[in-house]
Design an enzyme around this catalytic site. Structure first.
Site, short mmCIF file in Angstrom:
data_model
loop_
_atom_site.label_atom_id
_atom_site.label_comp_id
_atom_site.label_asym_id
_atom_site.label_seq_id
_atom_site.Cartn_x
_atom_site.Cartn_y
_atom_site.Cartn_z
N CYS A 93 0.79 -1.22 0.00
CA CYS A 93 0.00 0.00 0.00
C CYS A 93 0.84 1.29 0.00
O CYS A 93 1.44 1.61 -1.02
CB CYS A 93 -0.99 -0.04 1.15
SG CYS A 93 -2.47 0.90 0.78
N HIS A 194 -3.60 -5.53 1.94
CA HIS A 194 -3.02 -5.68 3.27
C HIS A 194 -4.06 -6.31 4.16
O HIS A 194 -4.89 -7.07 3.71
CB HIS A 194 -2.47 -4.36 3.82
CG HIS A 194 -3.40 -3.20 3.69
ND1 HIS A 194 -4.52 -3.09 4.42
CD2 HIS A 194 -3.36 -2.12 2.88
CE1 HIS A 194 -5.13 -1.96 4.10
NE2 HIS A 194 -4.47 -1.36 3.16
N1 GLN Z 1 -2.24 6.97 2.00
C1 GLN Z 1 -2.30 6.11 0.85
C2 GLN Z 1 -3.63 6.18 0.13
O1 GLN Z 1 -4.65 6.46 0.75
C3 GLN Z 1 -1.95 4.69 1.25
C4 GLN Z 1 -2.98 4.08 2.16
C5 GLN Z 1 -2.55 2.79 2.82
O2 GLN Z 1 -1.35 2.49 3.00
N2 GLN Z 1 -3.53 2.05 3.28
O3 GLN Z 1 -3.69 5.94 -1.04
#
Ligand code: GLN
Length: 250
Positions: A93, A194
């Protein structure tokens, strides 16, 4: 053998129980008689490209990503060298986004990336959230499904010809429209899944362990002895069913 994991920014990129992925790697390694050693590599720490068999980068919110992005980008050459020398990578992510060329976050903040994965990410106006099911073929002829959960606002566009981690069967994936999810460069894989990812996808944990063992030994990835994965298969199936039942995308 000893498998050396470099966990990047565990104190910043750690949402959604991503640490559970490391616990799975440690246990599955131990059950095959290998030892896993985890070293944290965070802000201001030197990254020695030869010191790790597998690098792990977890997910984070835009705020945490912005705090570490310049430091991570400065470690880019070391990460590329490690991968070129056969080290494995799992990036999830927020970490997956920053291993590409960069991420323009929700506030319009431009975060530099490492440039390992051939992609760019820009925050969209809707959050892509829910269960996901992918079909992957990391080894030719061996198709596997990967089940997980995504929650991201970033839309990741792969460069033409880039290899995704898998094709979306259900869910959004990289951008909600290309049908591609994640990215793979050699032994490095990045994904939006994840939740954590590895407990319900033990085949991917074993693939990563085999790549890391190959780096540690200087030989080919070994065939790992199968484990009793009845509970893991059940968790995978629950997740896959939820993804299928999710209906439309937005
Ligand atoms: N902040 C990033 C997004 O919203 C990654 C989010 C995450 O790692 N869950 O795209």
């Amino acid at each position: 053998m000893k498998i050396r994991i470099g966990h990047l920014y565990p104190d910043y990129l750690n949402i959604y129980a991503d640490r559970g992925n490391i616990a799975v790697l440690a246990r599955r390694a131990r059950l095959r008689g290998h030892e896993l050693e985890v070293a944290a590599v965070s802000l201001g720490d030197e990254l020695d490209p030869a010191a790790h068999d597998l690098l792990y980068v977890g997910g984070g919110q835009d705020r945490e990503q912005a705090l570490i992005a310049p430091d991570l980008a400065a470690k880019g050459a070391a990460i590329e060298e490690a991968v070129a020398d056969g080290a494995a990578v799992l990036a999830v992510c927020g970490g997956y986004q920053l291993l590409g060329r960069g991420y323009r976050g929700l506030e319009g903040s431009d975060m530099p990336g490492v440039g390992l994965f051939p992609h760019e990410t820009v925050a969209g106006d809707r959050r892509m959230i829910g269960d996901v099911l992918l079909e992957c073929e990391l080894e030719p002829g061996s198709k596997r499904t990967l089940a997980g959960f995504e929650n991201h606002v970033g839309r990741t566009r792969l460069d033409p010809g880039a290899e995704p981690l898998g094709r979306v069967v259900a869910g959004f994936g990289n951008d909600g429209e290309s049908g591609a999810e994640g990215c793979r460069v050699g032994r490095a894989v990045g994904t939006y899944l994840h939740g954590p990812l590895l407990p319900r996808n033990p085949w991917l944990a074993d693939w990563l362990l085999a790549q890391a063992l190959a780096h540690a030994s200087g030989g080919d990835p070994p065939e790992l002895e199968p484990l009793d994965d009845v509970l893991e298969a059940r968790a995978h199936n629950v997740s896959a069913r939820r993804a299928h039942g999710r209906g439309g995308r937005f």
